[in-house]
Design a protein around this motif. Structure first.
Motif, PDB file in Angstrom:
ATOM      1  N   ALA A 249      42.923 -34.551  42.675  1.00 44.65           N
ATOM      2  CA  ALA A 249      43.194 -35.430  41.528  1.00 44.65           C
ATOM      3  C   ALA A 249      43.197 -36.893  41.970  1.00 44.65           C
ATOM      4  O   ALA A 249      42.646 -37.767  41.278  1.00 44.65           O
ATOM      5  N   LEU A 250      43.792 -37.164  43.133  1.00 48.20           N
ATOM      6  CA  LEU A 250      43.819 -38.542  43.642  1.00 48.20           C
ATOM      7  C   LEU A 250      42.409 -39.024  43.952  1.00 48.20           C
ATOM      8  O   LEU A 250      42.045 -40.159  43.643  1.00 48.20           O
ATOM      9  N   GLY A 251      41.618 -38.154  44.544  1.00 51.49           N
ATOM     10  CA  GLY A 251      40.238 -38.505  44.874  1.00 51.49           C
ATOM     11  C   GLY A 251      39.444 -38.853  43.621  1.00 51.49           C
ATOM     12  O   GLY A 251      38.719 -39.851  43.591  1.00 51.49           O
TER      13      GLY A 251
ATOM     14  N   TRP B 244      56.794 -33.746  43.435  1.00 51.97           N
ATOM     15  CA  TRP B 244      57.510 -33.911  44.706  1.00 51.97           C
ATOM     16  C   TRP B 244      56.566 -34.300  45.830  1.00 51.97           C
ATOM     17  O   TRP B 244      56.949 -35.058  46.731  1.00 51.97           O
ATOM     18  N   LEU B 245      55.345 -33.802  45.762  1.00 51.86           N
ATOM     19  CA  LEU B 245      54.375 -34.190  46.796  1.00 51.86           C
ATOM     20  C   LEU B 245      54.138 -35.694  46.743  1.00 51.86           C
ATOM     21  O   LEU B 245      54.054 -36.356  47.780  1.00 51.86           O
ATOM     22  N   GLY B 246      54.038 -36.223  45.519  1.00 53.44           N
ATOM     23  CA  GLY B 246      53.847 -37.670  45.372  1.00 53.44           C
ATOM     24  C   GLY B 246      55.016 -38.454  45.938  1.00 53.44           C
ATOM     25  O   GLY B 246      54.843 -39.462  46.627  1.00 53.44           O
ATOM     26  N   VAL B 247      56.230 -37.976  45.663  1.00 52.20           N
ATOM     27  CA  VAL B 247      57.439 -38.653  46.161  1.00 52.20           C
ATOM     28  C   VAL B 247      57.488 -38.607  47.688  1.00 52.20           C
ATOM     29  O   VAL B 247      57.699 -39.617  48.364  1.00 52.20           O
ATOM     30  N   LEU B 248      57.275 -37.413  48.238  1.00 51.55           N
ATOM     31  CA  LEU B 248      57.414 -37.248  49.691  1.00 51.55           C
ATOM     32  C   LEU B 248      56.244 -37.856  50.460  1.00 51.55           C
ATOM     33  O   LEU B 248      56.409 -38.284  51.610  1.00 51.55           O
TER      34      LEU B 248
ATOM     35  N   VAL C 109      52.339 -23.856  47.352  1.00 45.37           N
ATOM     36  CA  VAL C 109      52.536 -25.268  47.708  1.00 45.37           C
ATOM     37  C   VAL C 109      51.232 -25.839  48.282  1.00 45.37           C
ATOM     38  O   VAL C 109      50.803 -26.936  47.909  1.00 45.37           O
ATOM     39  N   GLY C 110      50.599 -25.070  49.170  1.00 42.13           N
ATOM     40  CA  GLY C 110      49.327 -25.512  49.729  1.00 42.13           C
ATOM     41  C   GLY C 110      48.289 -25.740  48.639  1.00 42.13           C
ATOM     42  O   GLY C 110      47.523 -26.707  48.677  1.00 42.13           O
ATOM     43  N   ARG C 111      48.286 -24.843  47.664  1.00 41.56           N
ATOM     44  CA  ARG C 111      47.338 -24.995  46.546  1.00 41.56           C
ATOM     45  C   ARG C 111      47.627 -26.272  45.764  1.00 41.56           C
ATOM     46  O   ARG C 111      46.730 -26.986  45.344  1.00 41.56           O
ATOM     47  N   GLU C 112      48.915 -26.574  45.575  1.00 41.84           N
ATOM     48  CA  GLU C 112      49.294 -27.806  44.869  1.00 41.84           C
ATOM     49  C   GLU C 112      48.918 -29.043  45.683  1.00 41.84           C
ATOM     50  O   GLU C 112      48.543 -30.066  45.107  1.00 41.84           O
ATOM     51  N   VAL C 113      49.035 -28.953  47.015  1.00 47.11           N
ATOM     52  CA  VAL C 113      48.612 -30.087  47.855  1.00 47.11           C
ATOM     53  C   VAL C 113      47.126 -30.331  47.625  1.00 47.11           C
ATOM     54  O   VAL C 113      46.680 -31.470  47.429  1.00 47.11           O
TER      55      VAL C 113
END
Lengths: 111, 221
Positions: B208-210, B90-94, B198-202
């Protein structure tokens, strides 16, 4: 989730059974708020039969511990099941909350 | 419902990401800010009891309107999912809607009288928008509260744990809270930052993106 309350001297033990998720967490939040409002200052949360905790459950645990501390009291968590222990570990709760191997040990820490 | 005097996490992140003096965004990775705004919207919905999360999935608990058009729009997106998805998805989508989230949050902060909007031209061509501060009370109050939390040993309020977790995830905490006194509390800050799932997932998604971007770089040795 089922909550069974018992009192030993000035310590209230809440035994939690089942799943503490977004649907069940308001029930625990109300219970903790009522205890604090009634003057209870020492609470053991016995998690020996709690097999799941979500973010909503963690929020109630943290909020409840914070309210008790702000009122001059303390919360102690006891007998985490492996699933709950894993979530506590992931979220750093083991580092900031008082966690004990048994309800007796948790109660002794509050005495 | 969110009390009208209380900023949402989306608004708080947007506000704290601005330099008080210049009204420009503080230096931080763009992707990190996008994910932090996305995470902030999820955290708002979580604290309003509309969603719940665990390490495996995000669950919509209620589609009742929150009274906040930004959050209601996000809630509609979440509720339209056919199967439960993990927070990271969901983070990727949003995050793809972060420009909208940021603009909507900035507009709201202007409406609240906290910021004012300035439009300028650079080289008479390029439009540059800045948000100088009109009322710094909110920003100072939040920073003071979080400073006390980081430097002390008290249990965090769940909302403060969430906000700190989001600020750490997008590396904004390192910009706002810097200096020897904070360096000495690095372990405490790391511990507090983990407390919101949620913060941990962010944070995980940004890491991961980095790594993926680093792996794709032709300059990799």
């Amino acid at each position: 989730m089922e909550i069974t309350a018992s009192t030993q001297n000035d310590i209230t033990v809440l035994a939690l059974q089942g799943r503490l998720d977004g649907l069940a967490s308001p029930q625990l939040e109300q219970r903790l708020d009522a205890l604090v409002a009634a003057g209870t200052r020492k609470v053991v949360l016995d998690c020996s039969a709690l097999n799941y905790v979500s973010s909503a459950g963690l929020r109630v645990f943290l909020g409840g511990a914070k309210k008790l501390k702000s009122a001059g009291g303390r919360a102690a968590f006891a007998a985490l099941t492996p699933a709950v222990h894993e979530v506590f570990e992931l979220s750093g709760f083991l580092e900031v909350l008082a966690v004990h191997p048994s309800a007796a040990a948790a109660a002794a820490s509050l005495a | 419902m969110i009390p009208s005097h209380q900023l949402t996490f989306v608004e708080e992140i947007a506000l704290l990401a601005l330099d008080d003096a210049t009204g420009k965004r503080l230096p931080m990775p763009t992707l990190g800010f996008s994910y932090a705004l996305a995470g902030a919207a999820l955290c708002d919905l979580f604290h309003l009891g509309r969603i719940d999360t665990d390490p495996a999935a995000l669950t919509v608990l209620s589609t009742a309107p929150t009274g906040d058009p930004i959050l209601d729009e996000v809630l509609k997106v979440l509720a339209a999912a056919r199967t439960p998805e993990p927070v990271g998805s969901w983070l990727g989508v949003l995050a793809q809607r972060s420009a909208w989230l940021e603009a909507a949050a900035d507009d709201r902060l202007v409406e609240r009288g906290i910021l004012r909007r300035e439009e300028n031209k650079v080289l008479w061509v390029f439009g540059v928008r800045r948000y100088p501060t009109v009322d710094n009370h909110e920003r100072v109050e939040v920073r003071t509260r979080l400073r006390t939390l980081i430097l002390g040993d008290d249990l965090p309020d769940p909302r403060d744990a969430t906000l700190l977790s989001l600020l750490c995830a997008c590396q904004l905490a390192a910009v706002i809270f810097r200096g020897p006194e904070y360096n000495a509390r690095a372990d405490r800050l790391a511990s507090l930052a983990k407390m919101d799932l949620v913060g941990r997932e962010v944070s995980r998604a940004i890491d991961a993106l980095g790594k993926a971007l680093l792996g794709a770089s032709p300059l990799r040795l």
